[in-house]
Design a protein around this motif. Sequence first.
Motif, PDB file in Angstrom:
ATOM      1  N   UNK A  58      -3.265  16.541  -2.348  1.00  0.00           N
ATOM      2  CA  UNK A  58      -3.231  16.636  -0.878  1.00  0.00           C
ATOM      3  C   UNK A  58      -2.719  15.319  -0.290  1.00  0.00           C
ATOM      4  N   UNK A  59      -1.510  14.944  -0.699  1.00  0.00           N
ATOM      5  CA  UNK A  59      -0.971  13.636  -0.322  1.00  0.00           C
ATOM      6  C   UNK A  59      -0.704  13.508   1.170  1.00  0.00           C
ATOM      7  N   UNK A  60      -0.566  14.647   1.882  1.00  0.00           N
ATOM      8  CA  UNK A  60      -0.318  14.567   3.322  1.00  0.00           C
ATOM      9  C   UNK A  60      -1.501  13.952   4.059  1.00  0.00           C
ATOM     10  N   UNK A  61      -2.678  13.926   3.422  1.00  0.00           N
ATOM     11  CA  UNK A  61      -3.861  13.360   4.071  1.00  0.00           C
ATOM     12  C   UNK A  61      -3.873  11.833   4.012  1.00  0.00           C
ATOM     13  N   UNK A  62      -3.112  11.250   3.093  1.00  0.00           N
ATOM     14  CA  UNK A  62      -3.151   9.797   2.918  1.00  0.00           C
ATOM     15  C   UNK A  62      -2.691   9.053   4.175  1.00  0.00           C
ATOM     16  N   UNK A  63      -1.552   9.423   4.807  1.00  0.00           N
ATOM     17  CA  UNK A  63      -1.181   8.693   6.036  1.00  0.00           C
ATOM     18  C   UNK A  63      -2.265   8.735   7.104  1.00  0.00           C
ATOM     19  N   UNK A  64      -2.950   9.885   7.247  1.00  0.00           N
ATOM     20  CA  UNK A  64      -4.020   9.982   8.233  1.00  0.00           C
ATOM     21  C   UNK A  64      -5.172   9.045   7.887  1.00  0.00           C
ATOM     22  N   UNK A  65      -5.598   9.061   6.628  1.00  0.00           N
ATOM     23  CA  UNK A  65      -6.723   8.210   6.216  1.00  0.00           C
ATOM     24  C   UNK A  65      -6.381   6.734   6.393  1.00  0.00           C
ATOM     25  N   UNK A  83      -6.895   1.662   9.327  1.00  0.00           N
ATOM     26  CA  UNK A  83      -6.073   0.446   9.304  1.00  0.00           C
ATOM     27  C   UNK A  83      -6.884  -0.816   9.556  1.00  0.00           C
ATOM     28  N   UNK A  84      -7.807  -0.786  10.498  1.00  0.00           N
ATOM     29  CA  UNK A  84      -8.589  -1.984  10.793  1.00  0.00           C
ATOM     30  C   UNK A  84      -9.417  -2.417   9.590  1.00  0.00           C
ATOM     31  N   UNK A  85      -9.916  -1.461   8.830  1.00  0.00           N
ATOM     32  CA  UNK A  85     -10.655  -1.806   7.617  1.00  0.00           C
ATOM     33  C   UNK A  85      -9.713  -2.424   6.585  1.00  0.00           C
ATOM     34  N   UNK A  86      -8.505  -1.876   6.460  1.00  0.00           N
ATOM     35  CA  UNK A  86      -7.524  -2.431   5.508  1.00  0.00           C
ATOM     36  C   UNK A  86      -7.123  -3.848   5.901  1.00  0.00           C
ATOM     37  N   UNK A  87      -7.013  -4.094   7.207  1.00  0.00           N
ATOM     38  CA  UNK A  87      -6.634  -5.421   7.682  1.00  0.00           C
ATOM     39  C   UNK A  87      -7.737  -6.436   7.432  1.00  0.00           C
ATOM     40  N   UNK A  88      -8.958  -6.055   7.731  1.00  0.00           N
ATOM     41  CA  UNK A  88     -10.063  -7.021   7.737  1.00  0.00           C
ATOM     42  C   UNK A  88     -10.763  -7.198   6.394  1.00  0.00           C
ATOM     43  N   UNK A  89     -10.503  -6.308   5.440  1.00  0.00           N
ATOM     44  CA  UNK A  89     -11.203  -6.394   4.162  1.00  0.00           C
ATOM     45  C   UNK A  89     -10.202  -6.528   3.017  1.00  0.00           C
ATOM     46  N   UNK A  90      -9.971  -7.755   2.524  1.00  0.00           N
ATOM     47  CA  UNK A  90      -9.035  -7.954   1.415  1.00  0.00           C
ATOM     48  C   UNK A  90      -9.377  -7.131   0.177  1.00  0.00           C
ATOM     49  N   UNK A  91     -10.650  -6.746   0.028  1.00  0.00           N
ATOM     50  CA  UNK A  91     -11.050  -5.940  -1.124  1.00  0.00           C
ATOM     51  C   UNK A  91     -10.388  -4.568  -1.117  1.00  0.00           C
ATOM     52  N   UNK A 119       4.291   4.464   9.819  1.00  0.00           N
ATOM     53  CA  UNK A 119       5.044   3.266  10.193  1.00  0.00           C
ATOM     54  C   UNK A 119       4.161   2.301  10.976  1.00  0.00           C
ATOM     55  N   UNK A 120       3.319   2.833  11.874  1.00  0.00           N
ATOM     56  CA  UNK A 120       2.425   1.942  12.618  1.00  0.00           C
ATOM     57  C   UNK A 120       1.438   1.246  11.679  1.00  0.00           C
ATOM     58  N   UNK A 121       0.927   1.980  10.708  1.00  0.00           N
ATOM     59  CA  UNK A 121       0.008   1.375   9.733  1.00  0.00           C
ATOM     60  C   UNK A 121       0.688   0.234   8.998  1.00  0.00           C
ATOM     61  N   UNK A 122       1.894   0.483   8.503  1.00  0.00           N
ATOM     62  CA  UNK A 122       2.634  -0.569   7.801  1.00  0.00           C
ATOM     63  C   UNK A 122       2.916  -1.750   8.729  1.00  0.00           C
ATOM     64  N   UNK A 123       3.281  -1.442   9.968  1.00  0.00           N
ATOM     65  CA  UNK A 123       3.584  -2.508  10.913  1.00  0.00           C
ATOM     66  C   UNK A 123       2.383  -3.375  11.220  1.00  0.00           C
ATOM     67  N   UNK A 124       1.224  -2.766  11.418  1.00  0.00           N
ATOM     68  CA  UNK A 124       0.024  -3.545  11.722  1.00  0.00           C
ATOM     69  C   UNK A 124      -0.426  -4.370  10.519  1.00  0.00           C
ATOM     70  N   UNK A 125      -0.262  -3.826   9.324  1.00  0.00           N
ATOM     71  CA  UNK A 125      -0.602  -4.595   8.119  1.00  0.00           C
ATOM     72  C   UNK A 125       0.338  -5.791   7.988  1.00  0.00           C
ATOM     73  N   UNK A 126       1.629  -5.581   8.252  1.00  0.00           N
ATOM     74  CA  UNK A 126       2.597  -6.680   8.192  1.00  0.00           C
ATOM     75  C   UNK A 126       2.290  -7.721   9.254  1.00  0.00           C
ATOM     76  N   UNK A 127       1.915  -7.271  10.449  1.00  0.00           N
ATOM     77  CA  UNK A 127       1.572  -8.204  11.530  1.00  0.00           C
ATOM     78  C   UNK A 127       0.367  -9.054  11.145  1.00  0.00           C
ATOM     79  N   UNK A 128      -0.641  -8.449  10.532  1.00  0.00           N
ATOM     80  CA  UNK A 128      -1.820  -9.200  10.104  1.00  0.00           C
ATOM     81  C   UNK A 128      -1.472 -10.256   9.067  1.00  0.00           C
ATOM     82  N   UNK A 129      -0.419 -10.002   8.281  1.00  0.00           N
ATOM     83  CA  UNK A 129       0.028 -10.966   7.270  1.00  0.00           C
ATOM     84  C   UNK A 129       1.110 -11.897   7.805  1.00  0.00           C
ATOM     85  N   UNK A 130       1.348 -11.858   9.127  1.00  0.00           N
ATOM     86  CA  UNK A 130       2.348 -12.699   9.791  1.00  0.00           C
ATOM     87  C   UNK A 130       3.762 -12.452   9.267  1.00  0.00           C
TER      88      UNK A 130
END
Length: 454
Positions: A156-163, A168-176, A203-214
Motif C-alpha cells: 500500500x505504497x500510496x499511503x506513504x506520502x500521506x504518512x 513531517x514535523x516529527x521527521x524534522x525534529x527527531x533525528x532518530x 514535494x512539500x514534505x521534501x521541501x520542508x525537510x530540505x529547509x530544516x537542513x538549510x
Amino acid sequence: MRLRAWWAGFAGRDPNRVDQFDQSLAGLLTAAQGEARGSRLLAGVLADKLAMRGERIGQARKLLDHALDEGHLLAHAGSEAILVWEGVFALIVLDQAPRAEALAGKMLALSRSRGSVVGVSASACVRAAVLVRRGDLIEAETDIRAVADLAADYGVTFAIPQALYWGTDALIERPALADLAALATAAKLDPGMDATLFGAILAETRGRLALADANFPAARAELRAAAYIYRALHVVNPNLACWRSALALAIAGEDRAQALALADSELADARRLGFARPEGIALRTRGILTGGEQGLSDLREAVEVLAGTDARLEHARALVELGAALRRANQRAAAREPLRTGLDLAYRCGATRLAQRAREELQATGARPRRAVLTGLEALTPSERRVAGLAADGMSNPQIAQALFITLNTVEGHLRHTYQKLSISSRSQLPAALRSAAPDPGTSGGQPKTTVAP
C-alpha cells in the motif's frame, strides 16, 4: 452515487480535472444531500474539498455532519477506506482534531476486524496527524512506522506520502527518524499521480525537510513544485498546509518582498477562517523575516496566539524564535525565559532538534541548561510500547500480530526487549511495570522532564 464520490475524490485533487470538478460541484452538492450510503460518502469527499479550499466552511461542516451521522461514513471503512479517509481528514482541516482522533480509533478497530490493510493505514495516518499537531512526536512515530511497515509488507505504497506528510514535523525534529525521512526521497509516484495533490504533499514534505537542513536550493525547488499544484487546486486553507510560510523562509534570501507577501497571505487566510495554529505559524514566519522591533512584536504575538492552543510544538518553536531574536538584540536576560519554556516544551514534545537549538541559545545568553533525564516509558521504542500495551491488556501474541499486521517473531522480539528494559521476567508483570513506568505529574505524555539552571 458511489461512483460519483470516487470521481469527485480524484477529480478534486487533479489539476487536469479540477475545472470539470468545479463545473460539476453544484450538482454534486445536491446529490450529497441524499440519505443513501453513496450520498453520505460523497458528502465526506466534498467536505474535504471545500475545507482544503477554505471555501463555504459552514457548508463543509454541515456536509461532514451529514456524512458522519449515525456512523454512515465509517460503514465504508473497508474497500472504500480511501474516500472515508478524506472525510475524516476534513475534520483536521476544519480544526476538529479530537473528533478526528475518536473516529480514527473506531475506524482502526473496524478495519482490523475486517482485515482491511488500507483502512488500518488510513486510521494510522489520521492518528499520526492529530498527534503531531498536538506535539506528541514520540507517540506519532508508532503510527508513522506502522504505515511504513504495512506499505512494505502489503504494497500500500500510496499511503506513504500521506504518512510522511502528516508526520513531517516529527521527521524534522527527531533525528532518530532519519530512516523514515529517507522514504520521502526514495518514494516514487506514478507520473499521473505525481502531478496531483499526492505529488504536492510529497514535494512539500521534501521541501520542508530540505529547509530544516538549510538546503535552500532543494527546498525552493520542491516547495515551488508543491505550490504550483496547490494553487491549481485552490488550496489556501493553512490548517491543511502552511506551505506559504515554508516557501517564504526558503526564498527569503533571494526575494524578501515575495517572502513577506507569502507570509502575509497565509496570515490573512488563517485569520479569515479563524484557525489559531496556522495564524501563530504565519506570525512566527513574518517575525523571522521582518526582524527588528516589528519582528519581535510578531514573535510575541505568535507566542500569545499559540499559548491558547494545544499545538505545543508550534508554541515551543515560537518561544525559541522569540528568545533567539531577543538574544540577537542583546537582550540576554529577557531571552532566557522564553528559551527556558521553549526548551521544556520541546523536550516534552520529543522535539530533539528544537531542544538542542534552545539549549545552544540559552548557553549563548550565559545560562547553564542541564541535560534532560529520560525515565519510565522513554526506555521503550514506540513499537515496543504499542506491543507491550496490547499484551498488558490481555491479548495473546498471535492476536497482537493480527491486530498490528506484523509477524509473530516481531511481537516476540518487542516483548523480549520490553522485559529487559523494564527489568521484568514475565508477561504477568507487564501491567504493573507499565503503570510504574508512567510519567510523574511533572511530565507530559511520557516526555522527559527537564530543568534549566538560572
